[in-house]
Design a protein around this motif. Sequence first.
Motif, short mmCIF file in Angstrom:
data_model
loop_
_atom_site.label_atom_id
_atom_site.label_comp_id
_atom_site.label_asym_id
_atom_site.label_seq_id
_atom_site.Cartn_x
_atom_site.Cartn_y
_atom_site.Cartn_z
N ILE A 76 0.84 -1.21 0.00
CA ILE A 76 0.00 0.00 0.00
C ILE A 76 0.87 1.26 0.00
CG2 ILE A 76 -1.67 1.32 1.37
CD1 ILE A 76 -2.78 -1.45 2.27
N GLY A 80 1.28 3.93 -3.09
CA GLY A 80 1.00 5.34 -2.82
C GLY A 80 2.19 6.23 -3.14
N ARG A 83 2.61 6.52 -6.88
CA ARG A 83 1.63 7.44 -7.47
C ARG A 83 2.06 8.90 -7.25
NH1 ARG A 83 -3.47 6.96 -9.25
NH2 ARG A 83 -3.68 4.83 -8.52
#
Length: 135
Positions: A76, A80, A83
């Motif tokens: 995760i 993140g 991105r």
Amino acid sequence: MTDALSQLSFAATLVGSLAVGNGLLVLIGSLSTGRRQREADTVITKVLGATRTELIATAFIQYGLLALLAAIPATIIGLGAGRVVSALMLEVEFTYRPDVITIVLGVALLVTALLGAMTILRAASARPARLLRDL
């Protein structure tokens, strides 16, 4: 332009490979630090009646679950961060490949579980009396 992108891709692959290598070294180091205690626990459990197969299977499952608990937040956070870096620093569209992520996570879980199970292999295979004297 294509040459610059290929060099950037190579650099990202190289940095990723170094990160995986460093992570593997940290994993091996952390497994070796508590080896003596795990061997003692294994010997005591063996004296209480557990078979070698049960001991190794239990260690494999324990380390597999620990790896899974570490992999979920790492994935995760990694997605993140990827991105954010893609959008803010590189100004490109963020894409990811779930198949590659699944393969990498599967291999990481398997390697962690195998290395964890191997840490008790000596204690699970040896005679308990000798190891108890050594402890």
